[in-house]
Scaffold this active site. Structure first.
Site, PDB file in Angstrom:
ATOM      1  N   HIS A 296       0.816  -1.205   0.000  1.00 20.39           N
ATOM      2  CA  HIS A 296       0.000   0.000   0.000  1.00 20.39           C
ATOM      3  C   HIS A 296       0.860   1.270   0.000  1.00 20.39           C
ATOM      4  O   HIS A 296       0.569   2.232  -0.686  1.00 20.39           O
ATOM      5  CB  HIS A 296      -0.910  -0.027   1.231  1.00 20.39           C
ATOM      6  CG  HIS A 296      -1.968   1.016   1.233  1.00 20.39           C
ATOM      7  ND1 HIS A 296      -3.178   0.834   0.607  1.00 20.39           N
ATOM      8  CD2 HIS A 296      -2.001   2.249   1.773  1.00 20.39           C
ATOM      9  CE1 HIS A 296      -3.910   1.917   0.763  1.00 20.39           C
ATOM     10  NE2 HIS A 296      -3.222   2.792   1.460  1.00 20.39           N
TER      11      HIS A 296
ATOM     12  N   HIS B 135     -10.580   2.673  -1.007  1.00 20.34           N
ATOM     13  CA  HIS B 135     -10.774   2.200   0.366  1.00 20.34           C
ATOM     14  C   HIS B 135     -11.551   0.888   0.291  1.00 20.34           C
ATOM     15  O   HIS B 135     -12.600   0.730   0.910  1.00 20.34           O
ATOM     16  CB  HIS B 135     -11.485   3.250   1.225  1.00 20.34           C
ATOM     17  CG  HIS B 135     -10.717   3.582   2.461  1.00 20.34           C
ATOM     18  ND1 HIS B 135     -11.284   3.986   3.631  1.00 20.34           N
ATOM     19  CD2 HIS B 135      -9.382   3.539   2.714  1.00 20.34           C
ATOM     20  CE1 HIS B 135     -10.347   4.192   4.537  1.00 20.34           C
ATOM     21  NE2 HIS B 135      -9.184   3.934   4.001  1.00 20.34           N
TER      22      HIS B 135
ATOM     23  N   ASP C  25      -5.930  14.584   1.323  1.00 24.35           N
ATOM     24  CA  ASP C  25      -4.846  14.617   0.336  1.00 24.35           C
ATOM     25  C   ASP C  25      -4.906  15.897  -0.496  1.00 24.35           C
ATOM     26  O   ASP C  25      -3.886  16.385  -0.969  1.00 24.35           O
ATOM     27  CB  ASP C  25      -4.960  13.418  -0.615  1.00 24.35           C
ATOM     28  CG  ASP C  25      -4.271  12.183  -0.048  1.00 24.35           C
ATOM     29  OD1 ASP C  25      -3.345  12.348   0.751  1.00 24.35           O
ATOM     30  OD2 ASP C  25      -4.674  11.066  -0.415  1.00 24.35           O
TER      31      ASP C  25
ATOM     32  N   ASP D 195      -5.436   8.068 -11.509  1.00 23.40           N
ATOM     33  CA  ASP D 195      -5.866   6.684 -11.722  1.00 23.40           C
ATOM     34  C   ASP D 195      -5.922   5.929 -10.412  1.00 23.40           C
ATOM     35  O   ASP D 195      -5.212   6.223  -9.467  1.00 23.40           O
ATOM     36  CB  ASP D 195      -4.958   5.969 -12.723  1.00 23.40           C
ATOM     37  CG  ASP D 195      -3.506   5.936 -12.267  1.00 23.40           C
ATOM     38  OD1 ASP D 195      -3.249   6.155 -11.066  1.00 23.40           O
ATOM     39  OD2 ASP D 195      -2.631   5.719 -13.111  1.00 23.40           O
TER      40      ASP D 195
END
EC number: 6.3.5.3
Lengths: 732, 233
Positions: A46, A92, A114, A489
């Site tokens: 991740h 998520h 973000d 993306d």
């Protein structure tokens, strides 16, 4: 509770034996528990992109209008008049399967951070969702939770949710996809970055307190699910949109001052990744004193604090003489504000707690020696051509069935739970145009935003599917009159340790890259979500369809020129683009014949560009009053969608194309649009000059769709067939 | 007209409201943080939509006890004009400045869609640009907009003509039992009410989000134009 640090614990934390050996060699000793925790999350799939990084590097990321590409918290593009759009999409998926409401809600919260961490006010949210078979109760439970979660968070923070997409397929039964996208707006000379600077400068923690939630969330998201997946609920974070709203306002207020040196949200891997990344990017060291961290519960260890994924927290480096200014702002917004450390010249991250050094890790090797894998990949199998197929029903019966099918039915039941108008700048709400259109206040500008991917194409032929996802996003933006600028993306795939999955991933990236280059549509941000697989009781695993979701962004210099997809009265309806009748992998094939085979429609990028540039030019010239791209369900479904949007009907002409009617009307050939124009002869002549295929297929008027056979379907009947699916499903 | 918008922690439609007010007055309204206690010189105080204090207690219940509310009560006692929209309406009912309460929507889901409102009286500062019986469109965006009150209050609202707007079909027909026209299930389709002196108005839908043709229409504009005309000094 005292755990012995060894290879077996490292494995529990998701590290391989080789990776653990590398940790020991970097440290020159056995790492402490906290140090092992830091390595394991920073080196998780991740956070480290260890399986994907080699291939992500092949994507085009630059253009004259790109201000910041991948590597920052979000991508930044210049939209003119002194403004920049800042955007990103993030998954998520794993949390949303385990705990749908909180998983989806915190997905929205994370992507918002973000974006506003870079100085942007969030102005639009979108989400790309994939669910399993709608017939199962678990799918309905997940839909209910995810939709409530997205709404619960987005509505409360006051950012309009303006668009997105939903697909259904049994491949998502044990692993739904929740991809959330946020677009924000900033002055282009007021963008905030995360690279820390200035030895001695204070490191400041703001926002919610740290609790024990989400510990090892990033690690959990880097493994496939087994039958005990639901027992992982404690690794899911809990969101508080009210605190997020305060955090947005407080951060933007602080950003209007000159106090900030660097800022980053605490997302996946929490305090660990924000501290490591900020210091690492700035080439400095960082020392944290965890006793100063605002804590929600007593007795938390250094390991727990460093790995907590508690939500709504930010880390900042401030100018030392400006901390009081900052503190006052956060006090006004009633948020925690704590100086928890400072920058050093050691090049290490040093974590102290209760007078003990709990971690002391050199930052360079933590980043530079992070594993990167060139995993074995197998070439995807090219699908057999689709043989002859025949329609078992009449055109009108097939149309009614298609527009009521799960993938094409109205999403109004979902959208109507999302506040799409807050902010007062929503020019086109969900469903009114191919892309959502959001105005930039006090300018003539507007953004056109969309999310797209056709997973069944990607599964059959990942390279074509990857290219198609980019092309469709570009087309959807074009159909509003906007100029496509860039994409974010969200690459959702199965287990990369399997050669066939890695093959899908590589081919999809290749297709995306080709399309991005051909369409001048670079990738400026993104996220990779791997291990989207569920172990079945028989020991086999079920992978999702490869789903490289594309979030596209474009700009309209003059918002007044934006158009929607609703049928306009008294116009010629013109088909742009070539029609060969591609039924492989089509919705028609699946819903009418129950088959999922054949190749997806080919993507001709030169034709995409030529046709799209022509359509956009004509929209901006004012000759086109409505435009809809042709995608799932082909021409017939596109016409029906235009009719349903306004209630204005259309009389279709016989195709006279030498193609079987079902292939002509339901084929999913790419690079095509339907447009409403006043003067068809003039328009088609201009198209011919530009080398763009164009032909009249009908005329608008009345309130019925009249098929070439003479069968009529009222707009109202279309609407009721279209709108039945979701309410019926969700009130079972 | 001098207008102010009160901002509580969690208010999120103050920008929309400012756009609408600026459109009719030509200048930005004053933004009043909930700790402020000076409302002098104002003609209109607006409580905007949002989720004050996260709506974690009953919607509007925390904001109703915020420091600024003391001043708002005294502003009301002096005959000041107050508009409360969505969360602002909820706050006004929690503060006792308007009667009744707003429950969860009848379908227990957040509702974000256009609704139609029928103007029930046209002789107030908020409604005088319309005629009685006019129907206009307004976006709704709330989870708790289901108006309710005891029978005495409902009788009084009807008897004294204190219902400003009712949810209606586009043709003006009001059928409280129909979810198509009364989506949140409000009793007697009540969408907005007035204080006895008609100087305080609370409503759930958002006229401020429909004041620009670009955003789909100007159906909400008469409310703001009417206020400017009525409160000009």
């Amino acid at each position: 509770m005292k755990k012995t640090v060894d290879e077996s614990l490292a494995r529990e934390f998701g590290l391989t034996a080789e990776e653990y050996a590398r940790v020991v060699s970097i440290m020159g000793r056995t790492p402490s528990l906290t140090e092992l925790g830091v390595f394991s999350v920073m080196w998780s799939e991740h956070c480290s992109y260890k399986s994907s990084r080699k291939w992500l590097r092949t994507l085009p990321t630059t253009a004259p209008w790109v201000i910041h590409g991948p590597g920052e918290n979000a991508g930044v593009v210049d939209i003119g008049q002194g403004y920049a759009a800042i955007f990103k999409m993030e998954s998520h998926n794993h949390p949303s399967f385990i705990e749908p409401y909180q998983g989806a809600a915190t997905g929205v919260g994370g992507i918002l951070r973000d974006v506003f961490t870079m100085g942007a006010r969030p102005i639009a949210n979108l989400n790309a969702l994939r669910f399993g078979n709608p017939e199962t109760p678990r799918t309905r439970q997940i839909i209910d939770g995810v939709v409530r979660g997205i709404g619960g968070y987005g509505n409360c923070v006051g950012v309009p949710t303006v668009g997105g997409e939903i697909n259904f397929h049994p491949a998502y039964d044990g692993n739904p996809l929740v991809n959330a996208m946020t677009v924000g707006l900033a002055r282009k000379d007021r963008i905030f970055l995360s690279a820390a600077a200035g030895v001695g400068n204070p490191v400041v923690y703001v926002g919610s307190r740290t609790g024990r939630d989400g510990i090892h969330g990033a690690t959990m998201s880097s493994a496939e699910f087994d039958e005990n997946a639901l027992a992982k609920r404690p690794t899911v974070q809990v969101g508080d949109p009210f605190i997020e709203k305060l955090l947005i306002e407080a951060c933007l207020e602080l950003m209007a001052t000159d106090a900030i040196v660097a800022i980053q949200d605490m997302g996946a891997a929490g305090l660990t990744s924000s501290a490591v990344e900020m210091a690492g990017k700035g080439g400095v060291g960082i020392e944290l004193d965890l006793d100063a961290v605002p804590q929600r519960e007593p007795g938390m260890t250094a390991y727990e604090m460093m790995l907590s994924e508690s939500q709504e927290r930010m880390l900042m480096v401030l100018k030392p003489d400006r901390t009081d200014v900052a503190r006052k702002i956060f006090e006004k917004w009633e948020l925690d504000f704590a100086i928890i450390g400072h920058l050093t010249e050691t090049g290490h991250i040093v974590v102290k707690h209760k007078g003990q050094v709990e971690a002391d890790i050199p930052l360079d090797p933590l980043a530079d020696q992070a594993p990167v894998y060139d995993r074995p990949a197998s070439q995807p199998v090219v699908p057999e051509p689709l043989g002859p197929v025949h329609a078992p029903l009449s055109l009108d019966e097939m149309l009614i069935k298609l527009i009521g099918s799960p993938d094409l039915a109205s999403r109004a039941w979902v959208w109507n739970q999302y506040d799409s108008t807050v902010g007062g700048q929503t020019v086109r709400r969900p469903g009114a145009a191919d892309a959502a259109i959001v105005k930039i206040e006090d300018t003539s500008l507007a953004l056109a935003i969309t999310t797209d991917c056709t997973p069944r194409y990607c599964h059959a032929d990942p390279k074509t599917g990857g290219a198609q996802a980019v092309a469709e996003a570009w087309r959807n933006i074009t159909a509003t009159g906007a100029r496509p600028l860039a994409v974010t993306d969200n690459l959702n795939f199965g287990n990369p340790e399997k050669p066939e999955i890695m093959g899908q991933f590589i081919a999809a990236i290749e297709g995306m890259g080709d399309a991005c280059r051909a369409l001048d549509f670079p990738v400026v941000s993104g996220n990779v979500s791997l291990y989207n697989e569920t172990r079945q009781p028989d020991g086999s695993t079920l992978a999702i369809l490869p789903t490289p979701a594309i979030g596209g962004l474009g700009v309209l210099d003059d918002v007044e020129k934006a158009i929607g997809l609703g049928m306009q009265d008294g116009k010629a309806v013109v088909l742009i683009g070539e029609t060969r009748g591609e039924l492989g992998q089509s919705i028609w094939l699946r819903e009418i014949l129950g088959r999922e085979d054949g190749p997806p429609p080919p993507v001709d990028l030169a034709a995409e560009k030529r046709n799209g540039d022509f359509v956009r030019k004509e929209i901006l010239n004012g000759t086109v009053s409505a435009c809809h791209d042709i995608s799932d369900g082909g021409i017939m479904v596109a016409v029906a969608e235009m009719v349903m949007a306004t209630g204005t009907g259309c009389e279709l002409e016989s195709p006279d194309s030498g193609i079987r009617p079902e292939a002509f009307w339901f084929g999913e050939d790419q690079a095509r649009y339907l447009v409403c124009v006043e003067n068809a002869a003039d328009f088609c002549a201009k198209a011919a000059e530009a080398g763009v295929p164009a032909r009249v297929i009908g005329h608008s008027g009345g309130n019925e769709l009249i098929l070439p056979s003479g069968v009529t379907i009222s707009a109202a009947r279309l609407v009721s067939a279209h709108e039945a699916f979701f309410p019926a499903l969700m009130t079972r | 007209m001098k207008a102010a918008i009160v901002v509580f922690p969690g208010t999120n439609r103050e920008r929309d409201m400012a756009i609408a007010l600026r459109r009719v007055t030509g200048h930005m309204p004053r933004m009043v943080w909930h700790h402020e206690t000076d409302l002098t010189g104002l003609d209109l105080v607006v409580l905007a939509g949002g989720f004050s204090y996260g709506d974690y207690l009953r919607c509007g219940a925390m904001a109703a006890h915020s420091p600024v509310m003391t001043e708002i009560r005294s502003f009301a006692q002096k005959g000041g004009h107050i508009l409360g929209v969505c969360n602002g309406f909820q706050i006004l009912t929690e503060a006792g400045l308007l009667p009744g309460a707003l429950l969860r929507n009848a379908n227990l889901r957040f509702l974000s869609q256009d609704c139609h409102l029928r103007v029930e009286r046209a002789d107030t500062p908020f409604t005088h640009k319309w005629k009685k019986g006019d129907v206009f469109r307004a976006p709704m965006a709330h989870g708790d907009g289901n108006y309710t009150a005891d029978q005495n209050t409902l009788d009084r609202l009807d008897g004294e003509g204190l219902v400003a707007f009712r949810y209606a079909a586009p043709n003006g027909q009001v059928v409280a039992e129909e979810t198509a026209s009364n989506p949140n299930g409000s009793v007697n389709s009540i969408a907005g009410i007035l204080s006895e002196n008609t100087r305080i108005c609370g409503m759930m839908p958002h006229p401020e989000d429909l004041v620009d043709p670009l955003m789909g229409g100007v159906d909400g504009l008469p409310l703001f134009e009417g206020l400017v005309e009525a409160l000009v000094r």
